[in-house]
Scaffold this motif. Structure first.
Motif, PDB file in Angstrom:
ATOM      1  N   HIS A 128      35.299  35.672  67.062  1.00 20.86           N
ATOM      2  CA  HIS A 128      34.297  34.894  67.792  1.00 20.86           C
ATOM      3  C   HIS A 128      34.849  33.661  68.494  1.00 20.86           C
ATOM      4  CE1 HIS A 128      31.889  37.601  65.318  1.00 20.86           C
ATOM      5  NE2 HIS A 128      31.189  37.665  66.424  1.00 20.86           N
ATOM      6  N   CYS A 345      28.276  30.523  63.865  1.00 17.43           N
ATOM      7  CA  CYS A 345      28.870  29.983  65.093  1.00 17.43           C
ATOM      8  C   CYS A 345      28.098  30.457  66.322  1.00 17.43           C
ATOM      9  CB  CYS A 345      30.339  30.355  65.196  1.00 17.43           C
ATOM     10  SG  CYS A 345      30.644  32.128  65.233  1.00 17.43           S
ATOM     11  N   CYS A 405      30.179  29.208  57.162  1.00 14.87           N
ATOM     12  CA  CYS A 405      29.796  30.503  57.728  1.00 14.87           C
ATOM     13  C   CYS A 405      28.659  31.137  56.940  1.00 14.87           C
ATOM     14  CB  CYS A 405      30.988  31.443  57.727  1.00 14.87           C
ATOM     15  SG  CYS A 405      32.308  30.922  58.823  1.00 14.87           S
ATOM     16  N   CYS A 408      26.433  34.548  57.328  1.00 16.17           N
ATOM     17  CA  CYS A 408      26.887  35.309  58.486  1.00 16.17           C
ATOM     18  C   CYS A 408      27.761  36.462  58.029  1.00 16.17           C
ATOM     19  CB  CYS A 408      27.657  34.423  59.459  1.00 16.17           C
ATOM     20  SG  CYS A 408      28.365  35.352  60.826  1.00 16.17           S
ATOM     21  N   ASN A 427      25.682  37.065  64.342  1.00 20.96           N
ATOM     22  CA  ASN A 427      26.105  37.930  65.441  1.00 20.96           C
ATOM     23  C   ASN A 427      26.385  39.376  65.068  1.00 20.96           C
ATOM     24  OD1 ASN A 427      28.561  37.548  64.037  1.00 20.96           O
ATOM     25  ND2 ASN A 427      28.880  35.682  65.205  1.00 20.96           N
TER      26      ASN A 427
HETATM   27  S1  SF4 Z   1      32.001  34.326  59.829  1.00 24.69           S
HETATM   28 FE1  SF4 Z   1      30.270  34.170  61.206  1.00 24.69          FE
HETATM   29  S2  SF4 Z   1      29.985  31.992  61.492  1.00 24.69           S
HETATM   30 FE2  SF4 Z   1      31.996  32.264  60.633  1.00 24.69          FE
HETATM   31  S3  SF4 Z   1      33.367  32.312  62.386  1.00 24.69           S
HETATM   32 FE3  SF4 Z   1      32.860  34.444  61.871  1.00 24.69          FE
HETATM   33  S4  SF4 Z   1      31.103  34.933  63.101  1.00 24.69           S
HETATM   34 FE4  SF4 Z   1      31.295  32.728  63.113  1.00 24.69          FE
END
Ligand code: SF4
Lengths: 463, 195
Positions: A128, A345, A405, A408, A427
């Motif tokens: 990401h 994120c 995080c 997520c 996401n």
């Molecule tokens: S775990 Fe989720 S919040 Fe953390 S960097 Fe990856 S996509 Fe982003």
């Protein structure tokens, strides 16, 4: 020669070009976290190498950190975090550890410090990383051996990519957000549609977005298989950056802005592919399946796999409905939710929290629904508290957590139980992503908050 | 990384196609923070079976894996290459490799030699005839020799050159350190630094 934004950034970072070999590109900013860096540092140690530019490298702890006060209890998580700290100490890399005022999700921290700027190359061992493209930076995720390569040389050998323009034409209707835009884009081009491309989001609807909203859009480029996503920098970008800790100041600022203003795709630049989206037709968008392209407008119903022409997609849809415990024809608004997660994120920045709070203000989270609000960084958390958002959340019955995080990817204790169903602002809705057997519907912060109140998938307008 | 010119070692026949990276190294082994020690996870599920080829004494110390088509599909985890190398493998022979696996291997010094399916069959037959016999993979002449067999294999020129020179990606780039330094001297002064 006329060029696209992505090509311009690429060209300005070529350290070495030779026939038949990948270009060697300079990397302006390298972000690292505890999950994908340990073996890279170990590789340096084995080869007796050092970090070339610790001053262009920044580490944060995010994937494993608990969002409730107290130490990390999971031994694997603890090892990863402790290893990162030791490595940073040994190699002189700056780190924002748990509890530090600048700690947070790596893709929230970089931009808010002003470290992510137009025209930069930004990499991180995390898919990401595309988030940073919102500034007109060329930002992409890399594997662990590439992390090692960047640590040792501050460069990466890279094969050229193709470019795709995503034209989001017209103005977004009231109540439709950046998350709805990107979910609609992914549903349109598919999870593999962006493979090998850098996407440039363009058009009136994109220009009208705030920086935070642009980050939401670029963040999910990877879910369409793209290498990166970008938005050309403009006044919105400059206004966001001005005065931030690491943004240029004084005379440097003017030099920088003059450079940044050149960072647009030329009028006659040719993209390898173009996709048009009519913004005026968009509505709140949610996913019903187990990949981010399996999404539909909230007003629709769960699709009937039998109506899907493509054989693979049909099979995928059948599997998804089975895993998700849904049946064809069910209105999406009738889907009952157990847990609401606001964070990540994608949607864990201050604007996202404001949006969720504005829906929850004066309302209550439905009985039996758990609602987690996890700020993307310690700064976001402090700012939210200064604005009183935390009180809105807790008064509504939501849980106000520490940054990370979190749910997520459920590497920390925040997980779904098997069969549990979430509306999540993150996401990825892959099987088991938020906990083994957990079922995820991807939504915007507004939809997440409205869903928390109704207990069923809902938009604020439904309340 | 060590250079690879020619290698002679015990050939291990792995009679399976579509060996994906989850089979090479299951996800539970990925939690480590080092780059060595992954040999214990190599083909972990299959090694439960006492008849699995790696459990047979004549193949102990094997260093050339001879596998069915589509070796290394699935996730891009580099651990798959580390596991094979940590175990002691220096080369894998197959008729088809997954792209990412092949790329990861070349970067870390594991030779992926491509031969026809029929050639894989003849090497397997050779292994059956004399279990635990050695074969030789000569990268310079791109030739596999085993008993009476002499089989040319494919490897792209770039990867071959790197393996012969023993250059990993970092080593390659460090040959151009001067260019990197020159680029750094040209970078605009306003570019941010973290500290
Ligand atoms: S775990 Fe989720 S919040 Fe953390 S960097 Fe990856 S996509 Fe982003």
């Amino acid at each position: 020669m006329a060029g696209t934004l992505a090509e311009k950034v690429w060209e300005s970072h070529v350290v070495r070009r030779a026939d038949g070999e990948p270009d060697l590109l300079y990397i302006d900013l390298h972000l690292i976290h505890e999950v994908t860096s340990p073996q890279a540092f170990d590789g340096l140690r084995i080869a007796g190498r050092r970090v070339r530019r610790p001053d262009l490298t920044l580490a944060t702890e995010d994937h494993n950190v608990p969002t409730t006060p107290g130490p990390i209890t999971d031994p694997v998580s603890l090892t990863q975090v402790e290893t990162l700290r030791r490595n940073c100490e040994e190699f002189g890399v700056p780190i924002y550890p748990m509890g530090h005022a600048e700690q947070g999700i790596v893709h929230v921290v970089g931009p808010q410090l002003g470290l992510t700027q137009p025209g930069m190359t930004v990499v991180c061992g995390d898919s990401h990383t595309s988030t940073h493209g919102a500034f007109g930076a060329l930002a992409f995720g890399i594997g662990t051996s590439e992390v090692e390569h960047v640590l040792a040389t501050q460069t990466l050998p890279l094969k050229p990519f193709r470019t795709m323009a995503i034209n989001v034409r017209g103005t977004l209707p009231e109540g439709v957000t950046a998350k709805d835009v990107v979910l609609a884009v992914i549903a349109k081009i598919g999870t593999g549609g962006g493979q090998g491309y850098v996407l440039e989001y363009r058009g009136e609807a994109i220009s009208a977005l705030s920086m935070e909203a642009r980050m939401t859009v670029c963040n999910m480029s990877i879910e369409a298989g793209a290498r990166a996503g970008m938005v050309a920098p403009d006044q919105v970008t400059f206004d966001y950056l001005k005065g931030r800790d690491h943004a240029p100041s004084g005379a440097d600022w003017d030099v920088a802005v003059a450079d940044w203003e050149q960072l647009v795709s030329d009028e006659n630049a040719v993209f390898d592919a173009e996709v048009d989206i009519d913004a005026t037709k968009l509505t709140p968008f949610v996913t019903w399946g187990t990949n981010p392209a399996q999404g539909l407008p909230l007003g629709d119903s769960v699709p009937d796999p039998r109506t899907i022409a493509d054989e693979h997609e049909r099979a995928a849809a059948e599997r998804a409905l089975e895993y998700m415990g849904l049946h064809a024809g069910m209105p999406l608004r009738d889907i009952r939710i157990d847990t609401v997660f606001v964070g990540s994120c994608t949607n864990g920045r201050i604007e996202d929290l404001r949006a969720a709070a504005s829906v929850l203000e004066g309302r209550q989270v439905a009985n039996g629904v758990r609602c987690l609000v996890v700020p993307g960084s310690a700064r976001v958390r402090l700012q939210a508290e200064a604005e009183g958002l935390d009180r809105v959340f807790t008064a509504a019955g939501a849980e106000w957590r520490l940054p990370g995080c979190s749910m997520c990817l459920a590497m920390n204790p925040d997980k779904l139980a098997p069969g549990e169903r979430s509306a999540s602002t993150s996401n990825r809705n892959f099987e088991g992503r938020q906990g083994v057997g957990g079922r995820t519907h991807l939504v915007s912060p507004q939809v997440a908050a409205a869903t928390a109140v109704r207990g069923f998938l809902a938009a604020p307008a439904d309340l | 990384m060590d250079s690879f010119t020619t290698h002679t070692g015990i050939a291990v026949p792995l009679r399976r196609s579509n060996v994906d990276t989850d089979q090479i190294i299951p996800a539970v082994y990925l939690k480590r923070v080092t780059r060595d020690g992954f040999e214990d996870g190599l083909f972990a599920a299959w090694r439960q079976d006492p008849d699995f080829v790696l459990n047979q004494p004549q193949y102990a110390g094997g260093s050339v894996l001879v596998a069915g088509p589509d070796f290394g599909t699935g996730s891009s985890r580099e651990h798959a290459v580390w596991a094979l190398m940590n175990y002691g493998f220096r080369a894998v022979i197959s008729s088809r490799f997954a792209d990412i696996f092949r790329g990861n291997s070349g970067k870390q010094g594991l030779l992926t030699a491509v031969v026809s399916e029929a050639d894989v069959e003849s090497i397997w037959a050779f292994c059956d005839e004399i279990p635990g016999a050695a074969l030789t993979v000569d990268l310079e002449s791109r030739l596999i020799t085993a008993g009476d067999l002499s089989i040319p294999f494919e490897v792209d020129d770039y990867t071959r050159w790197r393996l012969l020179e023993g250059l990993d990606d970092v080593g390659l780039t460090l040959r151009h350190e001067q260019l990197v330094a020159e680029f750094e001297a040209r970078r605009p002064a306003y570019k941010p630094v973290v500290q």
